[in-house]
Design a protein around this motif. Structure first.
Motif, mmCIF file in Angstrom:
data_model
loop_
_atom_site.group_PDB
_atom_site.id
_atom_site.type_symbol
_atom_site.label_atom_id
_atom_site.label_comp_id
_atom_site.label_asym_id
_atom_site.label_seq_id
_atom_site.Cartn_x
_atom_site.Cartn_y
_atom_site.Cartn_z
ATOM 1 N N ARG A 48 54.046 103.070 -92.117
ATOM 2 C CA ARG A 48 53.884 103.610 -90.759
ATOM 3 C C ARG A 48 53.938 105.136 -90.765
ATOM 4 O O ARG A 48 53.132 105.787 -90.091
ATOM 5 N N TYR A 63 46.713 104.513 -87.913
ATOM 6 C CA TYR A 63 48.031 104.367 -87.272
ATOM 7 C C TYR A 63 47.884 103.850 -85.844
ATOM 8 O O TYR A 63 48.470 102.832 -85.476
ATOM 9 N N ARG A 67 49.279 100.598 -84.179
ATOM 10 C CA ARG A 67 50.546 100.783 -83.463
ATOM 11 C C ARG A 67 50.378 101.312 -82.048
ATOM 12 O O ARG A 67 51.354 101.393 -81.315
ATOM 13 N N ARG A 75 60.042 105.770 -79.761
ATOM 14 C CA ARG A 75 60.246 104.871 -80.903
ATOM 15 C C ARG A 75 61.507 105.208 -81.700
ATOM 16 O O ARG A 75 62.000 104.367 -82.460
ATOM 17 N N HIS A 76 62.008 106.428 -81.548
ATOM 18 C CA HIS A 76 63.243 106.802 -82.239
ATOM 19 C C HIS A 76 64.487 106.616 -81.367
ATOM 20 O O HIS A 76 65.605 106.781 -81.857
ATOM 21 N N TRP A 89 67.176 113.828 -93.020
ATOM 22 C CA TRP A 89 65.726 113.541 -93.034
ATOM 23 C C TRP A 89 64.964 114.719 -93.635
ATOM 24 O O TRP A 89 64.097 114.538 -94.498
ATOM 25 N N ALA A 118 61.078 117.051 -86.426
ATOM 26 C CA ALA A 118 62.433 116.509 -86.603
ATOM 27 C C ALA A 118 63.347 117.013 -85.483
ATOM 28 O O ALA A 118 64.136 116.245 -84.914
ATOM 29 N N LEU A 121 63.019 115.206 -82.172
ATOM 30 C CA LEU A 121 63.492 113.818 -82.103
ATOM 31 C C LEU A 121 65.004 113.701 -81.995
ATOM 32 O O LEU A 121 65.547 112.594 -81.940
HETATM 33 C C1 HEM Z 1 60.185 105.317 -87.610
HETATM 34 C C2 HEM Z 1 64.345 107.617 -88.458
HETATM 35 C C3 HEM Z 1 62.099 111.866 -87.964
HETATM 36 C C4 HEM Z 1 57.869 109.545 -87.751
HETATM 37 C C5 HEM Z 1 61.509 105.581 -87.873
HETATM 38 C C6 HEM Z 1 62.535 104.572 -88.054
HETATM 39 C C7 HEM Z 1 63.686 105.223 -88.292
HETATM 40 C C8 HEM Z 1 63.416 106.633 -88.264
HETATM 41 C C9 HEM Z 1 65.062 104.606 -88.561
HETATM 42 C C10 HEM Z 1 62.298 103.049 -87.989
HETATM 43 C C11 HEM Z 1 61.701 102.607 -89.282
HETATM 44 C C12 HEM Z 1 60.465 101.785 -89.091
HETATM 45 O O1 HEM Z 1 59.362 102.351 -88.964
HETATM 46 O O2 HEM Z 1 60.619 100.579 -89.059
HETATM 47 C C13 HEM Z 1 64.102 108.974 -88.346
HETATM 48 C C14 HEM Z 1 65.125 110.006 -88.416
HETATM 49 C C15 HEM Z 1 64.499 111.200 -88.259
HETATM 50 C C16 HEM Z 1 63.070 110.923 -88.101
HETATM 51 C C17 HEM Z 1 66.616 109.797 -88.625
HETATM 52 C C18 HEM Z 1 65.185 112.553 -88.238
HETATM 53 C C19 HEM Z 1 64.859 113.518 -87.391
HETATM 54 C C20 HEM Z 1 60.742 111.606 -87.918
HETATM 55 C C21 HEM Z 1 59.700 112.608 -87.889
HETATM 56 C C22 HEM Z 1 58.520 111.957 -87.810
HETATM 57 C C23 HEM Z 1 58.810 110.538 -87.810
HETATM 58 C C24 HEM Z 1 59.968 114.116 -87.915
HETATM 59 C C25 HEM Z 1 57.124 112.496 -87.747
HETATM 60 C C26 HEM Z 1 56.763 113.672 -88.204
HETATM 61 C C27 HEM Z 1 58.135 108.210 -87.661
HETATM 62 C C28 HEM Z 1 57.124 107.189 -87.465
HETATM 63 C C29 HEM Z 1 57.791 105.971 -87.399
HETATM 64 C C30 HEM Z 1 59.206 106.264 -87.574
HETATM 65 C C31 HEM Z 1 55.618 107.416 -87.337
HETATM 66 C C32 HEM Z 1 57.159 104.600 -87.161
HETATM 67 C C33 HEM Z 1 56.938 104.424 -85.649
HETATM 68 C C34 HEM Z 1 56.317 103.094 -85.325
HETATM 69 O O3 HEM Z 1 55.085 102.995 -85.360
HETATM 70 O O4 HEM Z 1 57.064 102.165 -85.047
HETATM 71 N N1 HEM Z 1 62.080 106.820 -88.011
HETATM 72 N N2 HEM Z 1 62.893 109.561 -88.157
HETATM 73 N N3 HEM Z 1 60.169 110.373 -87.877
HETATM 74 N N4 HEM Z 1 59.372 107.614 -87.719
HETATM 75 FE FE1 HEM Z 1 61.116 108.563 -87.913
#
Ligand code: HEM
Length: 126
Positions: A48, A63, A67, A75-76, A89, A118, A121
């Motif tokens: 993803r 994507y 999605r 989503r976060h 991260w 980051a 979020l």
């Molecule tokens: C999904 C944590 C930052 C993009 C997730 C998931 C977690 C997470 C736990 C669920 C895992 C999954 O996909 O099943 C974090 C943490 C961050 C962070 C702790 C710290 C700031 C970011 C950043 C981006 C990003 C900066 C993009 C530049 C994504 C995407 C998904 C995702 C695209 C999947 C969304 C979906 O389609 O469901 N993240 N993330 N994340 N994260 Fe992050």
């Protein structure tokens, strides 16, 4: 041919595959981040993030085909993301980006985006 956008300029899918693969190898070892991921298998989460970044930088829209709209803040929302999680991260992502040895200005452009994203979020401030 001549690269048309950032995605092509940095080498396309293979470059994002390596960066995100390296990032998740770090997440798997990280005691702050690993417990946040609900699934035992990090493979689907890796896919993803890879597909999201490919789309963001001008590659195929797989994507959103799979999605829908990214809605990254929504989503976060289920995960507590404070300064500690953000720093963890970015630490993992820094290793992944550094090892890719991208040329400038692409490397700085990618890194500044990731830091901004980051920070955007954060949903907890303790
Ligand atoms: C999904 C944590 C930052 C993009 C997730 C998931 C977690 C997470 C736990 C669920 C895992 C999954 O996909 O099943 C974090 C943490 C961050 C962070 C702790 C710290 C700031 C970011 C950043 C981006 C990003 C900066 C993009 C530049 C994504 C995407 C998904 C995702 C695209 C999947 C969304 C979906 O389609 O469901 N993240 N993330 N994340 N994260 Fe992050």
């Amino acid at each position: 041919g001549t690269p048309q956008n950032f995605y092509e300029a940095v080498g396309g899918e293979e470059t994002f595959r390596r960066i995100v693969g390296r990032f998740y190898a770090e997440v798997a070892k990280d005691e702050v981040l690993r417990p946040l991921y609900p699934e035992e298998d990090l493979g689907p989460a890796e896919e993803r993030l890879r597909l999201f970044l490919i789309q963001y930088w001008g590659g195929p829209h797989t994507y959103s085909d799979q999605r829908g709209h990214p809605r990254l803040r929504m989503r976060h929302a289920p995960f507590t993301i404070g300064p500690i999680e953000r720093d963890a991260w970015l630490r993992c992502m820094r290793i992944a980006v550094d090892e890719e040895r991208l040329p400038e200005p692409e490397r700085t452009q990618l890194w500044e985006y990731l830091e901004m994203a980051a920070n955007s979020l954060l949903n907890t401030w303790v």
